[in-house]
Design an enzyme around this catalytic site. Structure first.
Site, PDB file in Angstrom:
ATOM      1  N   SER A 101      -1.772   3.108   6.632  1.00  0.00           N
ATOM      2  CA  SER A 101      -2.732   2.602   7.517  1.00  0.00           C
ATOM      3  C   SER A 101      -1.817   1.990   8.628  1.00  0.00           C
ATOM      4  O   SER A 101      -2.287   1.827  10.071  1.00  0.00           O
ATOM      5  CB  SER A 101      -3.595   2.085   7.259  1.00  0.00           C
ATOM      6  N   HIS A 106       6.327  -1.612   5.104  1.00  0.00           N
ATOM      7  CA  HIS A 106       6.131  -2.725   4.245  1.00  0.00           C
ATOM      8  C   HIS A 106       5.917  -2.252   2.712  1.00  0.00           C
ATOM      9  O   HIS A 106       5.773  -1.093   2.282  1.00  0.00           O
ATOM     10  CB  HIS A 106       4.564  -3.217   4.642  1.00  0.00           C
TER      11      HIS A 106
END
Ligand code: AMP
Length: 120
Positions: A101, A106
């Site tokens: 999203s 990450h």
């Protein structure tokens, strides 16, 4: 400070790196930042991100292999700092179908409970 790419101006994680959006930062190096996920899925849920803006970890590894290695080393440091020696899960969702999203690379570091397999 952070090395950003064109088009990163509206990136939430770039704003966290810059200090423009608050975050519970637990670890930082010259090239990485780690902070607690705002919607934790385990007792420990930390996001480790590169300061360089790339859309995902593979793109980061392609553009800057050293920065990708730094992210993985930071994952290990965070796991040790959070006392996850019994085990933890590192997840990098890549692409919309995998539920990514935020399109800044990450790694989710999840721990503090037993994990199940396969993941959902
Ligand atoms: P992903 O769905 O793999 O792209 O992961 C993005 C993660 O960022 C999600 O787990 C969100 O809960 C988390 N997140 C979104 N906004 C924030 C924020 N302001 N601070 C910390 N974590 C956030």
């Amino acid at each position: 400070m952070s090395e950003t790419a064109p088009g990163a101006a509206d990136c939430l994680f770039c704003k966290i790196i810059a200090g423009d959006v608050p975050a519970d930062v637990v670890h930082e190096t010259d090239t990485t930042v780690a902070f607690r996920d705002i919607d934790p899925q385990a007792p420990t849920h930390v996001l480790v991100i590169p300061k360089r803006h790339e859309p995902d970890l593979v793109a980061l590894a392609t553009a800057d292999p050293g920065a990708a290695t730094d992210v993985l080393r930071a994952v290990g440091d965070v796991a040790a700092q959070e006392q996850l020696g019994e085990g933890y899960r590192s997840v990098f969702n890549t692409g919309a179908l995998a539920q990514q999203s935020v399109f800044h690379a990450h790694v989710h570091v999840l721990g503090g409970r037993a994990m199940t397999w396969p993941p959902g």
